[in-house]
Every structure is written in structure tokens, then in C-alpha cells.
Write a protein that holds these residues in place. Structure first.
Motif, PDB file in Angstrom:
ATOM      1  N   ILE A 181     -54.867  34.384   1.397  1.00 18.45           N
ATOM      2  CA  ILE A 181     -55.321  33.034   1.768  1.00 18.45           C
ATOM      3  C   ILE A 181     -55.197  32.097   0.575  1.00 18.45           C
ATOM      4  O   ILE A 181     -54.758  30.941   0.702  1.00 18.45           O
ATOM      5  CB  ILE A 181     -56.778  33.087   2.273  1.00 18.45           C
ATOM      6  N   ARG A 182     -55.561  32.611  -0.607  1.00 21.29           N
ATOM      7  CA  ARG A 182     -55.473  31.798  -1.822  1.00 21.29           C
ATOM      8  C   ARG A 182     -54.014  31.398  -2.088  1.00 21.29           C
ATOM      9  O   ARG A 182     -53.740  30.265  -2.497  1.00 21.29           O
ATOM     10  CB  ARG A 182     -56.049  32.610  -2.984  1.00 21.29           C
ATOM     11  N   LEU A 183     -53.089  32.310  -1.857  1.00 20.87           N
ATOM     12  CA  LEU A 183     -51.675  31.987  -2.053  1.00 20.87           C
ATOM     13  C   LEU A 183     -51.193  30.955  -1.031  1.00 20.87           C
ATOM     14  O   LEU A 183     -50.347  30.114  -1.352  1.00 20.87           O
ATOM     15  CB  LEU A 183     -50.832  33.258  -1.971  1.00 20.87           C
ATOM     16  N   ASP A 184     -51.723  31.009   0.181  1.00 18.55           N
ATOM     17  CA  ASP A 184     -51.404  29.963   1.165  1.00 18.55           C
ATOM     18  C   ASP A 184     -51.849  28.597   0.663  1.00 18.55           C
ATOM     19  O   ASP A 184     -51.165  27.583   0.865  1.00 18.55           O
ATOM     20  CB  ASP A 184     -52.081  30.258   2.508  1.00 18.55           C
ATOM     21  N   GLN A 185     -53.004  28.580   0.016  1.00 15.66           N
ATOM     22  CA  GLN A 185     -53.506  27.316  -0.539  1.00 15.66           C
ATOM     23  C   GLN A 185     -52.618  26.836  -1.680  1.00 15.66           C
ATOM     24  O   GLN A 185     -52.371  25.637  -1.830  1.00 15.66           O
ATOM     25  CB  GLN A 185     -54.947  27.512  -1.012  1.00 15.66           C
ATOM     26  N   VAL A 186     -52.113  27.770  -2.483  1.00 18.62           N
ATOM     27  CA  VAL A 186     -51.172  27.408  -3.552  1.00 18.62           C
ATOM     28  C   VAL A 186     -49.917  26.784  -2.951  1.00 18.62           C
ATOM     29  O   VAL A 186     -49.430  25.751  -3.425  1.00 18.62           O
ATOM     30  CB  VAL A 186     -50.793  28.639  -4.402  1.00 18.62           C
ATOM     31  N   LYS A 187     -49.408  27.391  -1.886  1.00 17.80           N
ATOM     32  CA  LYS A 187     -48.212  26.850  -1.249  1.00 17.80           C
ATOM     33  C   LYS A 187     -48.460  25.430  -0.745  1.00 17.80           C
ATOM     34  O   LYS A 187     -47.619  24.535  -0.910  1.00 17.80           O
ATOM     35  CB  LYS A 187     -47.771  27.735  -0.090  1.00 17.80           C
ATOM     36  N   ALA A 188     -49.625  25.212  -0.128  1.00 17.33           N
ATOM     37  CA  ALA A 188     -49.940  23.882   0.416  1.00 17.33           C
ATOM     38  C   ALA A 188     -49.992  22.832  -0.692  1.00 17.33           C
ATOM     39  O   ALA A 188     -49.513  21.700  -0.523  1.00 17.33           O
ATOM     40  CB  ALA A 188     -51.267  23.929   1.162  1.00 17.33           C
ATOM     41  N   ILE A 189     -50.542  23.208  -1.839  1.00 21.73           N
ATOM     42  CA  ILE A 189     -50.638  22.268  -2.959  1.00 21.73           C
ATOM     43  C   ILE A 189     -49.269  22.040  -3.601  1.00 21.73           C
ATOM     44  O   ILE A 189     -48.973  20.955  -4.098  1.00 21.73           O
ATOM     45  CB  ILE A 189     -51.656  22.797  -3.990  1.00 21.73           C
ATOM     46  N   THR A 190     -48.415  23.050  -3.540  1.00 21.95           N
ATOM     47  CA  THR A 190     -47.083  22.969  -4.148  1.00 21.95           C
ATOM     48  C   THR A 190     -46.095  22.196  -3.284  1.00 21.95           C
ATOM     49  O   THR A 190     -45.092  21.677  -3.781  1.00 21.95           O
ATOM     50  CB  THR A 190     -46.540  24.400  -4.390  1.00 21.95           C
ATOM     51  N   PHE A 218     -39.762  20.545   2.026  1.00 19.27           N
ATOM     52  CA  PHE A 218     -41.055  20.111   1.502  1.00 19.27           C
ATOM     53  C   PHE A 218     -41.812  19.361   2.597  1.00 19.27           C
ATOM     54  O   PHE A 218     -41.220  18.621   3.391  1.00 19.27           O
ATOM     55  CB  PHE A 218     -40.880  19.186   0.292  1.00 19.27           C
ATOM     56  N   ALA A 219     -43.129  19.517   2.597  1.00 22.15           N
ATOM     57  CA  ALA A 219     -43.957  18.892   3.633  1.00 22.15           C
ATOM     58  C   ALA A 219     -44.188  17.411   3.379  1.00 22.15           C
ATOM     59  O   ALA A 219     -44.479  16.654   4.305  1.00 22.15           O
ATOM     60  CB  ALA A 219     -45.304  19.608   3.733  1.00 22.15           C
ATOM     61  N   ALA A 220     -44.062  16.968   2.118  1.00 23.32           N
ATOM     62  CA  ALA A 220     -44.360  15.577   1.779  1.00 23.32           C
ATOM     63  C   ALA A 220     -43.623  15.199   0.506  1.00 23.32           C
ATOM     64  O   ALA A 220     -43.041  16.050  -0.178  1.00 23.32           O
ATOM     65  CB  ALA A 220     -45.868  15.400   1.583  1.00 23.32           C
ATOM     66  N   VAL A 221     -43.647  13.902   0.186  1.00 20.22           N
ATOM     67  CA  VAL A 221     -43.122  13.432  -1.101  1.00 20.22           C
ATOM     68  C   VAL A 221     -44.289  12.918  -1.932  1.00 20.22           C
ATOM     69  O   VAL A 221     -45.304  12.466  -1.397  1.00 20.22           O
ATOM     70  CB  VAL A 221     -42.063  12.315  -0.920  1.00 20.22           C
ATOM     71  N   SER A 222     -44.140  12.997  -3.242  1.00 20.72           N
ATOM     72  CA  SER A 222     -45.211  12.538  -4.129  1.00 20.72           C
ATOM     73  C   SER A 222     -45.365  11.019  -4.013  1.00 20.72           C
ATOM     74  O   SER A 222     -44.387  10.287  -3.892  1.00 20.72           O
ATOM     75  CB  SER A 222     -44.918  12.935  -5.568  1.00 20.72           C
TER      76      SER A 222
END
Length: 459
Positions: A181-190, A218-222
């Protein structure tokens, strides 16, 4: 070799500066991410008519060929080109001339490397999750075989209450699930594309950043160019997740080291995952577990290294941030080999069931159940606690366990006891009467195993 940024300089850099400044020795690992990012950027430049679409096609076609050549071992990178980005661009320009120089239009190495690292972290997060999943499946298989294998549960490393080996293994399943789950959160932040941030202030060219984000998945742009090039939180988040994972592996390793000792003898490690002594012929050492325990400090160090690097850096990009890569690379390599080897070690170990059960019986681990029996027969818990404490003291003085005492021994301390106490303190009863969610009863552990198999299939 001429520096791509050398126009402003009138003097060559010292060879020592080249060596010190260069990162190609380690960031060449990012060649695939760098080329994928460059291909997406070139395609967007062509689609936006920032460069000639035919030239964009030539750049993409040549980058594909370079990628194949790198993977075939046909390319040697140059220290004088500093990093993977400039090495790839130099090779590109060498093959197609001035058209290759157009690739860098509208971008900087600052947003390029941030993109490469995000692509890389997303990949290693996915790989790491698969390795954890394999370990969890190994634990579930072993747990399924030992739902009736009784062992002592511990607090303060003192025998406390009887549980099953299966129940103990399932505690680690929960830990490793949290790691996933923690790695999923890393992916979401990345999962945010910084390409298009430029050096720090974007560009005057009409870039289509969303098109690049879509191509690179990528899910979004900065949304802020300063943050886009200077953010390494995602690297820190990966290192933190890796550190917690290693902490879980290290705790498990410590128990394995204890369990395979002569003093415990709960398990026997397979010869293939043990080593011997150079001087003591009788030794069989749990070196794999010890190395996992030791390498945990290495991964912690990588986290602290990057935290310390980042703590004093003003916006935006600074060369200090070149130090983000090696901690991430090393931590990924470390958790990978640890997870692979650890799973094989677990899969091949032998469980000494009778030793475990005897240990549970010999440590008064059923004392709480004896107290619970009194409570169910009308005795207040605190009084029951004192009565059983006296029983344990009496048993210790007589070198006996609670189930070895006679009914007369029990009734000498409390007349409430009758012969049903012996069924109540039977280890199988002690375990299987704890038949609530999260408990060690075989029924509950089997449900947990089934639930977690389903959870893994969905995650």
C-alpha cells in the motif's frame, strides 16, 4: 570532446572536474527512461510544429536505434559528456547531424532528469510490489500448512500465550501488505510529469505538456515549474517505503535467527540457504537472515543521505541533487535481492512442530486461559489473576507445568476449581477458543488466508 554548454567558456575544464562532475558512471541506468522521454518530447515538438515533423520523426527513429544499440552493448558512454542525457544527445547528433541538436528545444536537463527519475521510480515501485507479492504468497502457502501448529507467542521475548505458527506468519503478511500500500502511495506521488518546466521557468515555446504526459503514462503535469525541477519528495518517499519494508524484513530475520538456534530449535533452515564456519565444523549459520538484518541499516542510510542532501537546497535546481540517484538505485537493488532470497529461504525451511508445542506448554502460556476459566465461574478478574499467579509460583517450585498439577493442587489454592479446568487450559483449546476476527483460532486464520489471497489478486 566539446561540451554542449561550452559556448560561454574560454578554457577547458580540468580532467578532475570532469570526473567529479560526471554522473554517467551511475545514471547510465536511466538510458531507457531518458530515451523514452526524449521520444515523447520530440513527437510533441513535431506535432506542435515547433520543429519540422519530418525531423521529429527522424529523431524518434534514431533514438529507437540508439536504444537497441545500448541494450545490445554496442555503445560506450563518455565521461566528458557528463551524464546520460548529454551522452544520448551527443550520439544522436553524431548520427543525424544538426537535426539532433533540435531535440533539446523547449527543455532543460533539469526537467529532463526529474522526468527520468520519476519514470524510473514508477518502474521500480511496480517491480518491488511484485517481489513483495511473491513473498506474501510464500507466507500464505506456509501458513496454510500450519494452522494447527502450536507455538508460544511472546511479549518482552518471554513466553506469553499460545498461538499457532500460521498466526505468527500472518502478522508479517499484514506488514508486507502495508508495504505494498505504501508503494502505491509512492507511485501516486510520483505520477506527475515535470517535463516542460524547463530550467526553472518553463519556456516560450507552445509545448503540449499533456500530450507528453499521456504518452509517458503520467496522471498529471506539474503546476509549478520551480517545484517541478527541484522536487525529490518522490525519491524520499520511495526510500522511506524501502526503509519500512527492510525494517519488517529485519524483524522477521531476527526471529528466524532465534528460531533456528539450538536454544529455540523451532525451525531448521535448508542447507542451500545456510553457511558454515571456517573453523567450527559443526556450525550452520543463518547468514541470509543476518545479511538482510544488516542491509537494513544500509537502506536507512540512503534515506538519511538524501534527506540531508535536500534539507538546505534553495529553489530551484542545484547540482547537489545529482546525489538523489545512487541512494535510490542502491536501495532498489538491496530490497530486490533481499526479497528474492528471503522468499526462497522461507519456502525451504522445516518447521519443528513438536518443539514449538513443547515450548508453548512449558512456559505457562495457558495461564491467562486459567484465569479466564475462573472469571467464567464468577471470580473477579483481578482475584483470578492473583490465584493463577500463586498457581504458577507453586508449579515453578515443583518444576511442573499447569497441566501437570493435580486437581487437589488447584483446589488447595482456590476451591472454585473443578476438573473442567484441564480441558480449558489444553493448548488446542486455548488457541481455538480465541475465535474472533484477528485471533489465532484455526477457523479465523484460514479466513484470513483466503481474504489475503483475494486481496493480493486485486492489488
Amino acid at each position: 570532446m566539446k561540451k554542449m554548454w561550452g559556448g560561454r567558456f574560454s578554457k577547458k575544464t580540468d580532467l578532475l572536474t570532469d570526473d567529479f562532475n560526471s554522473s554517467i558512471s551511475f545514471d547510465q541506468r536511466l538510458y531507457k527512461q531518458d530515451i523514452k522521454g526524449s521520444m515523447a518530447h520530440a513527437r510533441m515538438l513535431g506535432n506542435q510544429n515547433i520543429i519540422d515533423p519530418k525531423e521529429a520523426d527522424l529523431i524518434i527513429e534514431t533514438l529507437e536505434a540508439i536504444l537497441l544499440d545500448i541494450e545490445a552493448g554496442k555503445i560506450e558512454f563518455s565521461v566528458s559528456m557528463e551524464d546520460i542525457h548529454m551522452n544520448v544527445e551527443a550520439i544522436l547528433t553524431e548520427r543525424i547531424g544538426d537535426v539532433g541538436k533540435k531535440l533539446h528545444t523547449g527543455r532543460s536537463r533539469n526537467d529532463q532528469v526529474a522526468t527520468d527519475m520519476r519514470l524510473y521510480v514508477k518502474e521500480i515501485v511496480a517491480d518491488s510490489k511484485l517481489l513483495i507479492q511473491n513473498l506474501v504468497l510464500t507466507l500464505l502457502d506456509l501458513a496454510e500448512d500450519h494452522t494447527d501448529t502450536i507455538m508460544p507467542g511472546y511479549t518482552h521475548l518471554q513466553r506469553a500465550q499460545p498461538i499457532t505458527f500460521s498466526h505468527h506468519l500472518m502478522a508479517y503478511v499484514e506488514m508486507f501488505k502495508r508495504d505494498m500500500i505504501r508503494l502505491d502511495q509512492v507511485k501516486a506521488i510520483t505520477d506527475t510529469l515535470p517535463l516542460g518546466s524547463g530550467a526553472l521557468a518553463t519556456t516560450t515555446y507552445p509545448l503540449d505538456r499533456h500530450a507528453v504526459a499521456n504518452e509517458l503514462n503520467f496522471a498529471a503535469v506539474s503546476l509549478n515549474s520551480l517545484d517541478g525541477v527541484s522536487d525529490r519528495d518522490f525519491c524520499l518517499d520511495f526510500l522511506e517505503a524501502a526503509s519500512v519494508l527492510m525494517m519488517h524484513l529485519s524483524r522477521f530475520s531476527e526471529e528466524i535467527i532465534l528460531w533456528c538456534s539450538s536454544e529455540f530449535n523451532f525451525i531448521t533452515l535448508d542447507d542451500a540457504f545456510s553457511t558454515g564456519s571456517s573453523i567450527m565444523p559443526q556450525k550452520k549459520n543463518p547468514d541470509i537472515a543476518e545479511l538482510v538484518r544488516g542491509k537494513t541499516g544500509r537502506v536507512y542510510g540512503n534515506l538519511m543521505s538524501l534527506l540531508t542532501t535536500m534539507k538546505g537546497i534553495p529553489l530551484a535546481y542545484n547540482k547537489d541533487m545529482q546525489e538523489d540517484k545512487e541512494p535510490v538505485f542502491d536501495s532498489y537493488d538491496t530490497i530486490s535481492i533481499c526479497l528474492i532470497t528471503f522468499a526462497k529461504m522461507i519456502k525451504t525451511l522445516t518447521v519443528n512442530k513438536e518443539v514449538m508445542k513443547k515450548s508453548a506448554a512449558g512456559g505457562f502460556s495457558n495461564a491467562t486461559d486459567a484465569a479466564d476459566w475462573l472469571v467464567k465461574h464468577g471470580v473477579a478478574f483481578r482475584d483470578a489473576h492473583e490465584i493463577i499467579g500463586k498457581l504458577v509460583f507453586f508449579a515453578l517450585e515443583n518444576n511442573k507445568s499447569l497441566d501437570e498439577l493435580t486437581l487437589e493442587d488447584y483446589q488447595n489454592i482456590s476451591p472454585v476449581f473443578d476438573d473442567s479446568i484441564f480441558a480449558a487450559i489444553d493448548l488446542n483449546t486455548c488457541v481455538n477458543q480465541r475465535n474472533i476476527i484477528g485471533g489465532p483460532a484455526a477457523e479465523q486464520v484460514k479466513k484470513a488466508i483466503a481474504f489475503n489471497r483475494q486481496w493480493l489478486a486485486q492489488n
